[in-house]
Design a protein around this motif. Sequence first.
Motif, PDB file in Angstrom:
ATOM      1  N   HIS A 160       0.830  -1.210   0.000  1.00  0.00           N
ATOM      2  CA  HIS A 160       0.000   0.000   0.000  1.00  0.00           C
ATOM      3  C   HIS A 160       0.862   1.257   0.000  1.00  0.00           C
ATOM      4  O   HIS A 160       0.489   2.261  -0.608  1.00  0.00           O
ATOM      5  CB  HIS A 160      -0.960   0.002   1.196  1.00  0.00           C
ATOM      6  CG  HIS A 160      -2.134  -0.875   0.983  1.00  0.00           C
ATOM      7  ND1 HIS A 160      -3.210  -0.511   0.207  1.00  0.00           N
ATOM      8  CD2 HIS A 160      -2.399  -2.131   1.420  1.00  0.00           C
ATOM      9  CE1 HIS A 160      -4.089  -1.488   0.187  1.00  0.00           C
ATOM     10  NE2 HIS A 160      -3.619  -2.486   0.909  1.00  0.00           N
ATOM     11  N   GLN A 161       2.017   1.203   0.660  1.00  0.00           N
ATOM     12  CA  GLN A 161       2.886   2.380   0.727  1.00  0.00           C
ATOM     13  C   GLN A 161       3.616   2.638  -0.588  1.00  0.00           C
ATOM     14  O   GLN A 161       3.624   3.767  -1.081  1.00  0.00           O
ATOM     15  CB  GLN A 161       3.906   2.197   1.863  1.00  0.00           C
ATOM     16  CG  GLN A 161       4.872   3.342   2.012  1.00  0.00           C
ATOM     17  CD  GLN A 161       4.222   4.639   2.464  1.00  0.00           C
ATOM     18  OE1 GLN A 161       3.116   4.659   2.990  1.00  0.00           O
ATOM     19  NE2 GLN A 161       4.897   5.745   2.222  1.00  0.00           N
ATOM     20  N   PHE A 162       4.207   1.584  -1.147  1.00  0.00           N
ATOM     21  CA  PHE A 162       5.118   1.799  -2.279  1.00  0.00           C
ATOM     22  C   PHE A 162       4.536   1.494  -3.650  1.00  0.00           C
ATOM     23  O   PHE A 162       5.048   1.987  -4.649  1.00  0.00           O
ATOM     24  CB  PHE A 162       6.403   0.992  -2.060  1.00  0.00           C
ATOM     25  CG  PHE A 162       7.154   1.444  -0.842  1.00  0.00           C
ATOM     26  CD1 PHE A 162       7.763   2.690  -0.808  1.00  0.00           C
ATOM     27  CD2 PHE A 162       7.229   0.649   0.285  1.00  0.00           C
ATOM     28  CE1 PHE A 162       8.445   3.128   0.319  1.00  0.00           C
ATOM     29  CE2 PHE A 162       7.914   1.065   1.419  1.00  0.00           C
ATOM     30  CZ  PHE A 162       8.522   2.325   1.438  1.00  0.00           C
ATOM     31  N   ASP A 164       0.648   1.016  -4.225  1.00  0.00           N
ATOM     32  CA  ASP A 164      -0.641   1.704  -4.333  1.00  0.00           C
ATOM     33  C   ASP A 164      -0.540   3.188  -3.980  1.00  0.00           C
ATOM     34  O   ASP A 164      -1.328   3.990  -4.471  1.00  0.00           O
ATOM     35  CB  ASP A 164      -1.689   1.031  -3.429  1.00  0.00           C
ATOM     36  CG  ASP A 164      -1.946  -0.415  -3.798  1.00  0.00           C
ATOM     37  OD1 ASP A 164      -1.601  -0.810  -4.920  1.00  0.00           O
ATOM     38  OD2 ASP A 164      -2.484  -1.150  -2.942  1.00  0.00           O
ATOM     39  N   ARG A 165       0.374   3.513  -3.075  1.00  0.00           N
ATOM     40  CA  ARG A 165       0.563   4.899  -2.607  1.00  0.00           C
ATOM     41  C   ARG A 165      -0.767   5.532  -2.186  1.00  0.00           C
ATOM     42  O   ARG A 165      -1.090   6.654  -2.552  1.00  0.00           O
ATOM     43  CB  ARG A 165       1.240   5.742  -3.688  1.00  0.00           C
ATOM     44  CG  ARG A 165       2.612   5.255  -4.047  1.00  0.00           C
ATOM     45  CD  ARG A 165       3.239   6.085  -5.152  1.00  0.00           C
ATOM     46  NE  ARG A 165       4.467   5.480  -5.588  1.00  0.00           N
ATOM     47  CZ  ARG A 165       5.688   5.862  -5.194  1.00  0.00           C
ATOM     48  NH1 ARG A 165       5.834   6.841  -4.349  1.00  0.00           N
ATOM     49  NH2 ARG A 165       6.759   5.253  -5.646  1.00  0.00           N
ATOM     50  N   ASP A 166      -1.505   4.749  -1.376  1.00  0.00           N
ATOM     51  CA  ASP A 166      -2.858   5.188  -1.000  1.00  0.00           C
ATOM     52  C   ASP A 166      -2.983   5.679   0.442  1.00  0.00           C
ATOM     53  O   ASP A 166      -4.075   5.983   0.909  1.00  0.00           O
ATOM     54  CB  ASP A 166      -3.870   4.070  -1.267  1.00  0.00           C
ATOM     55  CG  ASP A 166      -3.560   2.778  -0.516  1.00  0.00           C
ATOM     56  OD1 ASP A 166      -2.661   2.780   0.358  1.00  0.00           O
ATOM     57  OD2 ASP A 166      -4.213   1.760  -0.805  1.00  0.00           O
ATOM     58  N   GLY A 167      -1.882   5.751   1.180  1.00  0.00           N
ATOM     59  CA  GLY A 167      -1.918   6.297   2.530  1.00  0.00           C
ATOM     60  C   GLY A 167      -2.333   5.337   3.623  1.00  0.00           C
ATOM     61  O   GLY A 167      -2.461   5.747   4.778  1.00  0.00           O
ATOM     62  N   LYS A 170       0.293   5.128   6.424  1.00  0.00           N
ATOM     63  CA  LYS A 170       0.407   6.383   7.202  1.00  0.00           C
ATOM     64  C   LYS A 170      -0.636   6.475   8.299  1.00  0.00           C
ATOM     65  O   LYS A 170      -0.448   7.214   9.268  1.00  0.00           O
ATOM     66  CB  LYS A 170       0.316   7.596   6.266  1.00  0.00           C
ATOM     67  CG  LYS A 170       1.547   7.776   5.434  1.00  0.00           C
ATOM     68  CD  LYS A 170       1.448   9.018   4.572  1.00  0.00           C
ATOM     69  CE  LYS A 170       2.709   9.138   3.739  1.00  0.00           C
ATOM     70  NZ  LYS A 170       2.654  10.275   2.827  1.00  0.00           N
TER      71      LYS A 170
END
Length: 176
Positions: A160-162, A164-167, A170
């Motif tokens: 999801h971080q690298f 999808d980059r969807d937060g 975080k």
Amino acid sequence: MPRYTRIAMLFHWLVALMIIGAFTMGLVMTEMPGITPTKLKFYSWHKWAGVTILALAALRLLWRLTHPAPPYPSTMPGWQQRTANALHALLYVLMFAVPLSGYFYTLAAGFPVVYFGLFELPVLIGPDQELKAVLRTVHYWLNMTLAACVAIHVAAALKHQFIDRDGVLKRMLPLA
């Protein structure tokens, strides 16, 4: 993007570190030959970690029941949300099952659990060699299942971080 509460983050990272530590101790101590003072210390520390994880898991579950998780991003497919929810549920079950199986394994082996050398936990079952053998196997496989679930959880967070980059990651990072 909505985030977990600071308390939820604290529980998450504290329990995660404790599980990694207890798991590592378990692997190291079971490979030590013979019965030595160092091996006995590792067993005591491992048991103390297990009791602490169990207590923190109970507090974490109570917090989670009263403070729901933030919603997933709307871009996250439904099947991923359902899979994530199922994995989280399994992780919670294992946070209880692993230390409880270790506790009962210790009792079946004929040893009390004395938390930090100060408080003896209740002896709910007596020594039983047949049950000890079963509980040893159960404790081992519950630990291996927990390790696999943690690996999947970490892999999904990194995806999801690298990718999808969807937060999603975080939401659980205290400094993000």
